[in-house]
Motif scaffolding. Structure first.
Motif, short mmCIF file in Angstrom:
data_model
loop_
_atom_site.label_atom_id
_atom_site.label_comp_id
_atom_site.label_asym_id
_atom_site.label_seq_id
_atom_site.Cartn_x
_atom_site.Cartn_y
_atom_site.Cartn_z
N ARG A 88 -8.68 15.49 0.63
CA ARG A 88 -8.94 14.26 -0.12
C ARG A 88 -8.48 14.37 -1.57
O ARG A 88 -8.85 13.55 -2.40
CB ARG A 88 -10.43 13.92 -0.06
N SER A 89 -7.66 15.34 -1.86
CA SER A 89 -7.22 15.54 -3.24
C SER A 89 -6.04 14.63 -3.58
O SER A 89 -5.41 14.02 -2.71
CB SER A 89 -6.80 16.99 -3.45
N ALA A 90 -5.74 14.56 -4.87
CA ALA A 90 -4.63 13.73 -5.34
C ALA A 90 -3.31 14.18 -4.75
O ALA A 90 -2.37 13.38 -4.62
CB ALA A 90 -4.57 13.75 -6.86
N PHE B 47 -0.77 6.49 1.30
CA PHE B 47 0.40 5.62 1.13
C PHE B 47 1.07 5.34 2.47
O PHE B 47 1.34 4.19 2.84
CB PHE B 47 1.36 6.32 0.17
N GLN B 48 1.33 6.40 3.23
CA GLN B 48 1.98 6.23 4.53
C GLN B 48 1.07 5.50 5.52
O GLN B 48 1.53 4.67 6.31
CB GLN B 48 2.39 7.58 5.11
N LEU B 49 -0.21 5.78 5.46
CA LEU B 49 -1.16 5.09 6.32
C LEU B 49 -1.14 3.59 6.02
O LEU B 49 -1.17 2.76 6.94
CB LEU B 49 -2.56 5.66 6.13
N ALA B 50 -1.07 3.25 4.74
CA ALA B 50 -1.00 1.84 4.36
C ALA B 50 0.24 1.18 4.94
O ALA B 50 0.20 0.04 5.44
CB ALA B 50 -1.01 1.71 2.84
N PHE B 51 1.36 1.90 4.90
CA PHE B 51 2.59 1.35 5.46
C PHE B 51 2.43 1.09 6.96
O PHE B 51 2.82 0.04 7.47
CB PHE B 51 3.75 2.31 5.22
N VAL B 52 1.83 2.04 7.67
CA VAL B 52 1.62 1.89 9.11
C VAL B 52 0.72 0.69 9.38
O VAL B 52 1.00 -0.14 10.26
CB VAL B 52 1.03 3.17 9.71
N LEU B 53 -0.37 0.58 8.64
CA LEU B 53 -1.30 -0.52 8.85
C LEU B 53 -0.61 -1.87 8.57
O LEU B 53 -0.85 -2.85 9.28
CB LEU B 53 -2.51 -0.35 7.93
N ALA B 54 0.25 -1.91 7.55
CA ALA B 54 0.98 -3.15 7.26
C ALA B 54 1.90 -3.50 8.42
O ALA B 54 2.00 -4.67 8.82
CB ALA B 54 1.77 -3.01 5.97
N ARG B 55 2.55 -2.48 8.99
CA ARG B 55 3.43 -2.73 10.13
C ARG B 55 2.64 -3.23 11.34
O ARG B 55 3.16 -4.00 12.15
CB ARG B 55 4.16 -1.44 10.51
N LEU B 56 1.41 -2.81 11.44
CA LEU B 56 0.55 -3.24 12.55
C LEU B 56 -0.08 -4.61 12.28
O LEU B 56 -0.84 -5.11 13.10
CB LEU B 56 -0.54 -2.21 12.79
N ALA C 170 -6.31 -1.88 1.21
CA ALA C 170 -7.35 -0.90 0.87
C ALA C 170 -6.78 0.51 0.83
O ALA C 170 -7.15 1.32 -0.04
CB ALA C 170 -8.49 -1.00 1.88
N SER C 171 -5.87 0.83 1.75
CA SER C 171 -5.30 2.17 1.78
C SER C 171 -4.40 2.42 0.58
O SER C 171 -4.40 3.51 0.00
CB SER C 171 -4.52 2.37 3.09
N TYR C 172 -3.60 1.41 0.18
CA TYR C 172 -2.80 1.58 -1.04
C TYR C 172 -3.71 1.77 -2.25
O TYR C 172 -3.42 2.57 -3.14
CB TYR C 172 -1.90 0.37 -1.26
N ARG C 173 -4.82 1.04 -2.28
CA ARG C 173 -5.75 1.19 -3.41
C ARG C 173 -6.36 2.59 -3.42
O ARG C 173 -6.60 3.17 -4.49
CB ARG C 173 -6.83 0.12 -3.35
N ARG C 174 -6.63 3.16 -2.26
CA ARG C 174 -7.16 4.52 -2.21
C ARG C 174 -6.11 5.51 -2.72
O ARG C 174 -6.45 6.48 -3.43
CB ARG C 174 -7.60 4.89 -0.79
N ALA C 175 -4.85 5.30 -2.34
CA ALA C 175 -3.78 6.16 -2.85
C ALA C 175 -3.73 6.10 -4.38
O ALA C 175 -3.58 7.13 -5.06
CB ALA C 175 -2.44 5.75 -2.25
N ILE C 176 -3.87 4.90 -4.92
CA ILE C 176 -3.82 4.72 -6.37
C ILE C 176 -5.05 5.34 -7.04
O ILE C 176 -4.95 5.92 -8.12
CB ILE C 176 -3.69 3.23 -6.71
N ALA C 177 -6.21 5.22 -6.38
CA ALA C 177 -7.42 5.82 -6.94
C ALA C 177 -7.27 7.33 -7.05
O ALA C 177 -7.73 7.95 -8.02
CB ALA C 177 -8.63 5.46 -6.08
N ALA D 249 3.20 3.11 -4.98
CA ALA D 249 2.05 2.48 -4.32
C ALA D 249 1.75 1.13 -4.94
O ALA D 249 1.43 0.16 -4.25
CB ALA D 249 0.83 3.39 -4.39
N TYR D 250 1.85 1.03 -6.26
CA TYR D 250 1.67 -0.26 -6.92
C TYR D 250 2.72 -1.26 -6.45
O TYR D 250 2.45 -2.45 -6.26
CB TYR D 250 1.76 -0.10 -8.44
#
Length: 595
Positions: free
Chosen positions: A216-218, A225-234, A242-249, A257-258
């Motif tokens: 869970r580290s930076a 980031f990649q998970l967000a891409f997959v979810l967007a494709r789905l 939410a996943s992009y925001r977690r990457a940014i956090a 990511a922004y």
């Protein structure tokens, strides 16, 4: 214009697999070292060498930097851990950037004695850096078969097989690495990347989620980031956001990511949020051309034209070879009527891609609008030379030649365009115009009818058809087409005027009057409509109304001798000989223009 206007925000991290293995396709991004992407132009071939960020840790240099997997620092450490002397020396050479010396040293070691699996593993690993993926895969496979079956070697075998295009073989190697070392985050990440590259999005989602749970580290913000891409494709937009925001956090300076977050915010209707996200990406990485390009599009759509042009300028500075910002800026400048600046932007784009016929069509079309027909013809002629199959280039060239009065050459160009694209209505319409201008009304009529058969609501084609039919005395057809035209475009002054002309010329001036009155409602300054309204009134015997229209017209055009003669005739019909004589004298005192 030939430019398509399909500028959705570019989706960072489109996973693709080719002969070099897993790589993330991105629209001209220059990412930070750990952005998880590689920088290529849209449509270009993938780079020939693996990048550490494309495969998480695609080389041992990157893999060795993962916490918990330090490399030996010196020869004594190498001896202490049982690493052959040649391997330790090769590692030092590699770290010093002397890769070819390291390769030579290991090759010599293998040739001088029995093939040591550790030496093979190290040579295979270093060869990845040189792009020799197949040889690297062979050496690493031999190493694990001969006993060098540690997690690190399996991992690098996976990278080599990915680079060689063996996606399933790469998966098996990563799974072996994870079997040896269950919390091997790099192997888990690359395993997920193989699923993404193969299009198995459901499996990729599971595997990327596993990575996010393992670390869970930076350092592993890119897994989110990649998970967000997959979810967007789905199609799971809110989860992807939410996943992009977690990457940014995890990594607040994560510019890509922004950028991708902005795409999804726009899709969800939060355009202001998308703009803010893109502005943040651009501040974090001023060299990210795609962020500026996307920002320019959104600003343009919001009406912030100067802000859009500034963003396009910054995109061009970030990537001087990128065409899109110059083309988008040129389109916007053209729409704003700033044609000289648009011409400059198109010329810059043409200088970048010298063999792009479509850009030359755009440039030539702007030059035509500016009246520089010589430059326009030169660029359009070059366009058809580069791409003789480009119908839009032939059509544009025909327009320039028609403007120069070269109607036969224009007709030939339009016919080439039509032969290439028979459904191209614009070329058929332009051909009809050229035939009309060259004195072939019957042929022009046939071509206008062809246009209308393809596009029945083509107002301008029907206008010309009405005029030609009326001029040729085909009254019944003219009246029919005038009626259709008036119904087709009840609020179009040009169409209403043409319909009124057809009615009046074909013997039904009564139907022309309300149309001309409507034209004057829409365009009160239309003097020609006033004159023709007077003519229609005179044909109906409404001479007082005719006089009123003529007088109003002459207030605007006091030197029109033809109108004065029309007015004199109307006064004669009213029995006002004095006014008739006055206006005849005035008309005779002016240059005679006919009528």
């Amino acid at each position: 214009m030939t430019r398509g206007r399909q500028d959705a925000l570019f989706l960072l991290a489109v996973a693709v697999m080719s002969a070099i293995g897993v790589a993330l396709l991105w629209q001209s991004v220059r990412p930070p070292a750990d952005a998880g992407v590689i920088a290529i132009h849209d449509g270009d071939p993938l780079p020939s060498a693996l990048r550490a960020d494309a495969d998480a840790d695609a080389t041992v240099d990157a893999e060795s930097a993962i916490p918990g997997d330090p490399e030996p620092a010196d020869e004594s450490a190498a001896r202490d851990t049982g690493v052959p002397r040649a391997v330790a020396q090769a590692r030092r050479l590699w770290r010093a950037g002397r890769i070819h010396e390291a390769v030579g040293l290991l090759r010599d070691a293998l040739e001088s004695g029995p093939g040591d699996p550790a030496t093979k593993a190290e040579l295979g690993t270093i060869l990845l850096e040189t792009g020799a993926a197949e040889e690297a895969a062979d050496l690493l496979a031999e190493a694990v078969a001969e006993g060098q079956a540690d997690a690190r070697t399996w991992f690098n075998l996976g990278v080599a097989r990915s680079a060689a295009g063996d996606l399933e073989g790469a998966r098996r190697a990563y799974l072996e690495a994870l079997a040896k070392k269950p919390h091997y985050v790099s192997a888990a990440y690359n395993l997920a990347m193989t699923s993404l590259a193969s299009g198995n999005l459901e499996r990729a989602e599971r595997e990327f989620r596993r990575v996010t749970e393992m670390d869970r580290s930076a350092s592993w913000a890119k897994a989110h980031f990649q998970l967000a891409f997959v979810l967007a494709r789905l199609g799971r937009t809110e989860e992807a956001i939410a996943s992009y925001r977690r990457a940014i956090a995890l990594k607040p300076d994560y510019a890509p990511a922004y950028n991708n977050l902005a795409l999804l915010l726009e899709k969800s209707g939060d355009v202001d949020g998308a703009i803010r996200s893109l502005e943040k990406a651009a501040r974090l990485d001023p060299g990210m051309a795609s962020a500026w390009l996307n920002l320019g599009r959104l600003r343009a759509e919001r009406g912030d034209h100067e802000g859009a042009l500034e963003a396009y300028r910054r995109a061009s500075e970030a990537d001087p070879k990128l065409l899109k910002p110059r083309l988008r800026a040129a389109e916007l400048l053209e729409a704003l009527g700033r044609l000289d600046e648009a011409r400059e932007a198109f010329a810059e784009a043409a200088a970048i891609d010298t063999d792009n016929a479509r850009i030359l069509v755009d440039l030539g079309s702007i030059e035509r609008k500016l009246g520089d027909l010589d430059s326009a013809e030169r660029h359009l002629s070059e366009a058809v030379r580069l791409d003789p199959s480009l119908a839009s280039a032939w059509n544009a060239l025909g327009i320039v030649r028609a403007q120069r009065g070269l109607y036969e050459q224009a007709i030939a160009a339009y016919r080439r365009a039509i032969a290439l694209e028979p459904e191209r209505v614009a070329a058929r319409f332009n051909l009809a115009l050229a035939l009309e201008k060259s004195g072939r009304p019957r042929a022009a009529l046939d071509r206008f009818e062809e246009v209308l058969s393809l596009e029945p609501k083509h107002v301008r084609a029907r206008e010309h058809l009405v005029r030609l039919l009326a001029q040729r005395g085909e009254d019944a057809a003219a009246l029919e087409q005038a009626e259709k035209l008036a119904r087709l475009a009840p609020d179009d002054p040009s169409a209403l005027f043409a319909a009124a002309y057809g009615f009046s010329k074909a013997g039904d001036p009564g139907r022309a009057v309300p149309l001309l009155q409507r034209v004057l409602e829409l365009e009160p300054a239309n003097a020609t409509a006033l004159l023709n309204l007077g003519v229609a009134y005179a044909k109906l015997g409404r001479y007082e109304d005719a006089v009123g229209s003529y007088l109003r017209y002459l207030e605007r055009r006091p030197d029109d001798a033809k109108a004065m003669r029309y007015l004199a005739r109307a006064y004669e019909r009213l029995g006002n000989a004095e006014q008739a004589a006055l206006y005849r004298r005035r008309a005779e005192a002016l240059p005679r223009k006919g009528g």
